[in-house]
Design an enzyme around this catalytic site. Sequence first.
Site, PDB file in Angstrom:
ATOM      1  N   HIS A 100     -15.650 -17.492  26.019  1.00 56.18           N
ATOM      2  CA  HIS A 100     -15.072 -16.555  26.993  1.00 56.18           C
ATOM      3  C   HIS A 100     -13.974 -15.713  26.352  1.00 56.18           C
ATOM      4  O   HIS A 100     -13.928 -14.492  26.540  1.00 56.18           O
ATOM      5  CB  HIS A 100     -14.499 -17.335  28.179  1.00 56.18           C
ATOM      6  N   GLU A 101     -13.108 -16.351  25.584  1.00 53.74           N
ATOM      7  CA  GLU A 101     -12.033 -15.608  24.916  1.00 53.74           C
ATOM      8  C   GLU A 101     -12.604 -14.644  23.873  1.00 53.74           C
ATOM      9  O   GLU A 101     -12.068 -13.554  23.675  1.00 53.74           O
ATOM     10  CB  GLU A 101     -11.047 -16.578  24.271  1.00 53.74           C
ATOM     11  N   HIS A 104     -13.391 -11.397  25.389  1.00 50.24           N
ATOM     12  CA  HIS A 104     -12.271 -10.444  25.466  1.00 50.24           C
ATOM     13  C   HIS A 104     -12.089  -9.704  24.136  1.00 50.24           C
ATOM     14  O   HIS A 104     -11.790  -8.502  24.122  1.00 50.24           O
ATOM     15  CB  HIS A 104     -10.983 -11.183  25.823  1.00 50.24           C
TER      16      HIS A 104
END
Length: 229
Positions: A100-101, A104
Amino acid sequence: MYLYWDSTYILVIIGTILVGLAQSYVQATFNRYSEWATERGYTGRQVAMEILNRQGIGQVAVEPIKGQLTDHYDPMNKVLRLSEVTYDETSISAVAVAAHECGHAIQDAEGYSFLRLRSAIAPVAQFGSSIAVPLIIFGLILGWTGMTQVGVIAFALVLLFQIVTLPVEFDASRRALVILEEQGMFTAEELPAARKVLRSAAFTYVASTLSTSLQLLRFIILSNNRNRD
């Protein structure tokens, strides 16, 4: 007393309950799948580095950070920081959060519009959050309508930041699931579990936005009531 102990305080209570339930849910979900080691055996760090390299952004550093669920991507310094329960762990939760990071970081590399908008709004929203409540309190106490309205506008900037954050977070999770599946880092049985981890995390952002909306509504009601008085 007028500001804190009136009928509109129920809005604050509802918001607090929503945030509490969301945080409890994400913690319970994360803990549940932290006990499920992935079949591939990748750690959060390994997954992050592999994804970043394959996406052509291997220059983004991956660093450990203390705490639990303190994972975040720093677009200013191009650093992806993973918490202690993610960095060296091989669980479904750890891998899902790391991916998920990375989502980003990919958004940043591609110039994702909502991420850029959020970064632009962030300083203003931070300033607004620091002055909003004091302005509203003193404006209501002193009966200065202008001061109260400025405080309400400042608080609205905080809500705007949270609203813009929602598509940023949902998109990062979507990217993470696609990448994890395409790169074979999860088995078919593990993907639904990863989806639950990321969905539970999204609930915290939704709950926080709803809570802030209710607080803003309360401040508007108090301001209007004060003006009528």
